[in-house]
Design an enzyme around this catalytic site. Structure first.
Site, PDB file in Angstrom:
ATOM      1  N   ILE A  93       0.835  -1.206   0.000  1.00 30.24           N
ATOM      2  CA  ILE A  93       0.000   0.000   0.000  1.00 30.24           C
ATOM      3  C   ILE A  93       0.874   1.263   0.000  1.00 30.24           C
ATOM      4  CG2 ILE A  93      -1.738   1.297   1.294  1.00 30.24           C
ATOM      5  CD1 ILE A  93      -2.814  -1.461   2.273  1.00 30.24           C
ATOM      6  N   THR A 132      -4.719   5.170   7.420  1.00 29.70           N
ATOM      7  CA  THR A 132      -5.593   4.122   6.864  1.00 29.70           C
ATOM      8  C   THR A 132      -5.090   2.749   7.297  1.00 29.70           C
ATOM      9  OG1 THR A 132      -4.276   4.088   4.844  1.00 29.70           O
ATOM     10  CG2 THR A 132      -6.289   5.418   4.788  1.00 29.70           C
ATOM     11  N   SER A 133      -4.188   2.706   8.304  1.00 26.84           N
ATOM     12  CA  SER A 133      -3.590   1.405   8.674  1.00 26.84           C
ATOM     13  C   SER A 133      -4.294   0.763   9.864  1.00 26.84           C
ATOM     14  CB  SER A 133      -2.098   1.556   8.912  1.00 26.84           C
ATOM     15  OG  SER A 133      -1.441   1.478   7.668  1.00 26.84           O
ATOM     16  N   ARG A 134      -3.921   1.164  11.055  1.00 27.69           N
ATOM     17  CA  ARG A 134      -4.598   0.654  12.250  1.00 27.69           C
ATOM     18  C   ARG A 134      -4.678   1.782  13.272  1.00 27.69           C
ATOM     19  NH1 ARG A 134      -6.300  -2.603   9.440  1.00 27.69           N
ATOM     20  NH2 ARG A 134      -6.185  -4.879   9.544  1.00 27.69           N
ATOM     21  N   ASP A 180      -9.194   6.719   8.759  1.00 28.64           N
ATOM     22  CA  ASP A 180     -10.059   5.618   8.299  1.00 28.64           C
ATOM     23  C   ASP A 180     -10.126   4.529   9.365  1.00 28.64           C
ATOM     24  OD1 ASP A 180     -11.663   4.367   6.244  1.00 28.64           O
ATOM     25  OD2 ASP A 180     -10.044   2.902   6.063  1.00 28.64           O
ATOM     26  N   GLU A 233     -12.285   1.461  17.443  1.00 25.86           N
ATOM     27  CA  GLU A 233     -13.314   1.425  16.398  1.00 25.86           C
ATOM     28  C   GLU A 233     -14.248   0.221  16.500  1.00 25.86           C
ATOM     29  OE1 GLU A 233     -10.602   1.173  12.949  1.00 25.86           O
ATOM     30  OE2 GLU A 233     -11.501  -0.764  12.485  1.00 25.86           O
ATOM     31  N   HIS A 243     -13.399   2.723   8.330  1.00 23.97           N
ATOM     32  CA  HIS A 243     -12.546   1.614   7.866  1.00 23.97           C
ATOM     33  C   HIS A 243     -13.017   1.143   6.480  1.00 23.97           C
ATOM     34  CE1 HIS A 243      -9.597  -1.543   9.606  1.00 23.97           C
ATOM     35  NE2 HIS A 243      -9.514  -1.535   8.288  1.00 23.97           N
ATOM     36  N   ALA A 275     -11.359   2.104   3.499  1.00 20.42           N
ATOM     37  CA  ALA A 275     -10.352   2.350   2.452  1.00 20.42           C
ATOM     38  C   ALA A 275     -10.280   1.197   1.459  1.00 20.42           C
ATOM     39  CB  ALA A 275      -8.989   2.601   3.084  1.00 20.42           C
TER      40      ALA A 275
HETATM   41  P1  NAD Z   1       2.730  -4.891   3.632  1.00 22.25           P
HETATM   42  O1  NAD Z   1       3.048  -6.049   4.517  1.00 22.25           O
HETATM   43  O2  NAD Z   1       2.850  -5.054   2.145  1.00 22.25           O
HETATM   44  O3  NAD Z   1       3.659  -3.663   4.035  1.00 22.25           O
HETATM   45  C1  NAD Z   1       3.844  -3.220   5.352  1.00 22.25           C
HETATM   46  C2  NAD Z   1       5.193  -2.512   5.418  1.00 22.25           C
HETATM   47  O4  NAD Z   1       5.320  -1.920   6.701  1.00 22.25           O
HETATM   48  C3  NAD Z   1       6.375  -3.459   5.237  1.00 22.25           C
HETATM   49  O5  NAD Z   1       7.253  -2.966   4.244  1.00 22.25           O
HETATM   50  C4  NAD Z   1       7.042  -3.478   6.621  1.00 22.25           C
HETATM   51  O6  NAD Z   1       8.455  -3.631   6.544  1.00 22.25           O
HETATM   52  C5  NAD Z   1       6.664  -2.090   7.127  1.00 22.25           C
HETATM   53  N1  NAD Z   1       6.751  -1.931   8.561  1.00 22.25           N
HETATM   54  C6  NAD Z   1       6.611  -2.879   9.531  1.00 22.25           C
HETATM   55  N2  NAD Z   1       6.765  -2.297  10.744  1.00 22.25           N
HETATM   56  C7  NAD Z   1       7.000  -0.981  10.517  1.00 22.25           C
HETATM   57  C8  NAD Z   1       7.244   0.130  11.366  1.00 22.25           C
HETATM   58  N3  NAD Z   1       7.274  -0.003  12.696  1.00 22.25           N
HETATM   59  N4  NAD Z   1       7.439   1.329  10.794  1.00 22.25           N
HETATM   60  C9  NAD Z   1       7.416   1.487   9.461  1.00 22.25           C
HETATM   61  N5  NAD Z   1       7.197   0.473   8.607  1.00 22.25           N
HETATM   62  C10 NAD Z   1       6.984  -0.744   9.136  1.00 22.25           C
HETATM   63  O7  NAD Z   1       1.278  -4.419   4.042  1.00 22.25           O
HETATM   64  P2  NAD Z   1       0.249  -3.552   3.177  1.00 22.25           P
HETATM   65  O8  NAD Z   1      -0.578  -4.445   2.335  1.00 22.25           O
HETATM   66  O9  NAD Z   1       0.982  -2.421   2.547  1.00 22.25           O
HETATM   67  O10 NAD Z   1      -0.720  -3.006   4.333  1.00 22.25           O
HETATM   68  C11 NAD Z   1      -0.280  -2.083   5.300  1.00 22.25           C
HETATM   69  C12 NAD Z   1      -1.318  -1.969   6.397  1.00 22.25           C
HETATM   70  O11 NAD Z   1      -2.494  -1.350   5.867  1.00 22.25           O
HETATM   71  C13 NAD Z   1      -1.839  -3.305   6.944  1.00 22.25           C
HETATM   72  O12 NAD Z   1      -1.000  -3.814   7.946  1.00 22.25           O
HETATM   73  C14 NAD Z   1      -3.198  -2.944   7.492  1.00 22.25           C
HETATM   74  O13 NAD Z   1      -3.054  -2.559   8.851  1.00 22.25           O
HETATM   75  C15 NAD Z   1      -3.591  -1.704   6.686  1.00 22.25           C
HETATM   76  N6  NAD Z   1      -4.758  -1.958   5.820  1.00 22.25           N
HETATM   77  C16 NAD Z   1      -5.846  -1.150   5.951  1.00 22.25           C
HETATM   78  C17 NAD Z   1      -6.950  -1.312   5.138  1.00 22.25           C
HETATM   79  C18 NAD Z   1      -8.160  -0.402   5.233  1.00 22.25           C
HETATM   80  O14 NAD Z   1      -9.213  -0.695   4.661  1.00 22.25           O
HETATM   81  N7  NAD Z   1      -8.077   0.709   5.949  1.00 22.25           N
HETATM   82  C19 NAD Z   1      -6.960  -2.327   4.185  1.00 22.25           C
HETATM   83  C20 NAD Z   1      -5.810  -3.125   4.048  1.00 22.25           C
HETATM   84  C21 NAD Z   1      -4.721  -2.932   4.877  1.00 22.25           C
END
Ligand code: NAD
Length: 326
Positions: free
Chosen positions: A155, A229-231, A255, A260, A292, A294
């Protein structure tokens, strides 16, 4: 034919799972409730369980599912921080959908950033009441500005594509950097100091909980825009609220929210909001909260259904589990 118990069902989930279930040899019992230790017994006589981001897959739920004979849990999402993986050991295989559309989430993050910067949410409300004043709606050009991208996985990379398209300078932080033209890696403090826009794209872990807190906010530029948009628990919500009240934070697009689970995805419009921090955040003119959502594109929903059912079919066919969470 194997039977799946499907928790936290929403109408938009059902459309795509119904289209694909027979091709994979499944029938599905849909439950509106979120999975937890008390209602796990609904999975009685099922062969598998499908759960989502806000189900409580703790030891109580896992032990109950195991006692019912369930051996596989399919998360229909990428994140699995709501699953007690330790408790699943030797009991349940856990599979997930590692990527369904990184573009969906990246585009939503950029959408929030643009909306907040140009105050489109306020403009929309004004013109509906024939208020055509521009007072208070000034934004800034994204071109040439520094964006801080925290987490450069699937992402984060898709978000970087969008930022580069806007002509932004990209500073990134990730423990596993990926060399890429136009992207400079820096430590988190440097990003806090230099970025005008910060977007979070890393998973929630024990190490980075509350990475956006009073200390990190104090280091940021005045007027910084923060997008999450992560957690939710990557941000300490009270510190964010305080930063907004002090005019330190220019805008926040959320998001996700740390508490939540009790609110998101449900229509709570007839109830009194019990979370004062969320209520206060939502009341701010420079905060936009989405529920949530996204991930919510047709492409993503179709991929989620496809990969979830394929993960389960592979389990029952004894094939290697490509998307197992270990
Ligand atoms: P991914 O595993 O492809 O990438 C995550 C990246 O974060 C990796 O490169 C990892 O090395 C890095 N990382 C780990 N710990 C870290 C830290 N402390 N600081 C900085 N970087 C760090 O995952 P993704 O598919 O890109 O998804 C990322 C996040 O998005 C998911 O973990 C999830 O929480 C969130 N997400 C949200 C939605 C939504 O609808 N809002 C949907 C999908 C995913």
């Amino acid at each position: 034919m194997k039977t799946i118990s499907f928790f936290d069902t929403k109408p938009y989930d059902k459309i795509f799972f119904e289209q694909k279930k027979e091709a994979y040899g499944f029938q599905i019992n849909y439950y509106k409730d979120k999975l937890n230790g008390r209602n796990a017994r609904l999975a009685e006589e099922s062969d598998a369980v499908v759960a989502f981001v806000n189900d409580t897959v703790d030891r109580a739920a896992i032990d109950k599912l195991y006692a019912l004979g369930i051996r596989v849990l399919a998360m229909r999402c990428a994140g699995y921080d709501n699953v007690d993986l330790e408790a699943t050991k030797g009991k349940l295989k856990v599979v997930r959908v590692p990527a369904y559309s990184p573009y969906a989430v990246a585009e939503h993050a950029m959408g929030l950033a643009l909306l907040l910067n140009r105050k489109l949410h306020r403009a929309y409300n004004r013109t509906r009441e024939y208020n055509f004043s521009l007072h208070g709606l000034t934004g800034f050009d994204f071109r040439g500005k520094t964006v801080g991208v925290i987490g450069t996985g699937k992402i984060g990379q898709a978000f970087i594509d969008l930022c580069l398209g806007f002509g932004m300078k990209v500073l990134a932080y990730d423990p596993y950097p990926v060399a890429r033209e136009g992207v400079t890696y820096a430590d988190f403090d440097t990003i806090c100091r230099e970025a005008k826009l910060i977007s979070l794209h890393c998973p929630l872990t024990k190490d980075n909980e509350y990475m956006i807190n009073a200390d990190s906010i104090a280091k940021m530029q005045d007027g910084v825009i923060i997008i999450n948009t992560s957690r939710g628990a990557l941000i300490q919500s009270e510190a964010l609220l305080e930063g907004i009240k002090q005019h330190k934070i220019g805008a926040a697009g959320l998001d996700v929210y740390e508490e939540e689970t009790d609110f998101f995805y449900e229509d709570r419009s007839n109830r009194i909001m019990q979370d004062d921090v969320l209520a206060r955040l939502i009341s701010m003119p420079n905060v936009v909260v989405t529920s949530h959502q996204a991930f919510l594109t047709e492409e993503a929903l179709e991929n989620i259904a496809e990969v979830t059912l394929r993960n389960l079919r592979d389990f029952f066919d004894g094939k290697p589990l490509q998307n197992e969470v270990k």
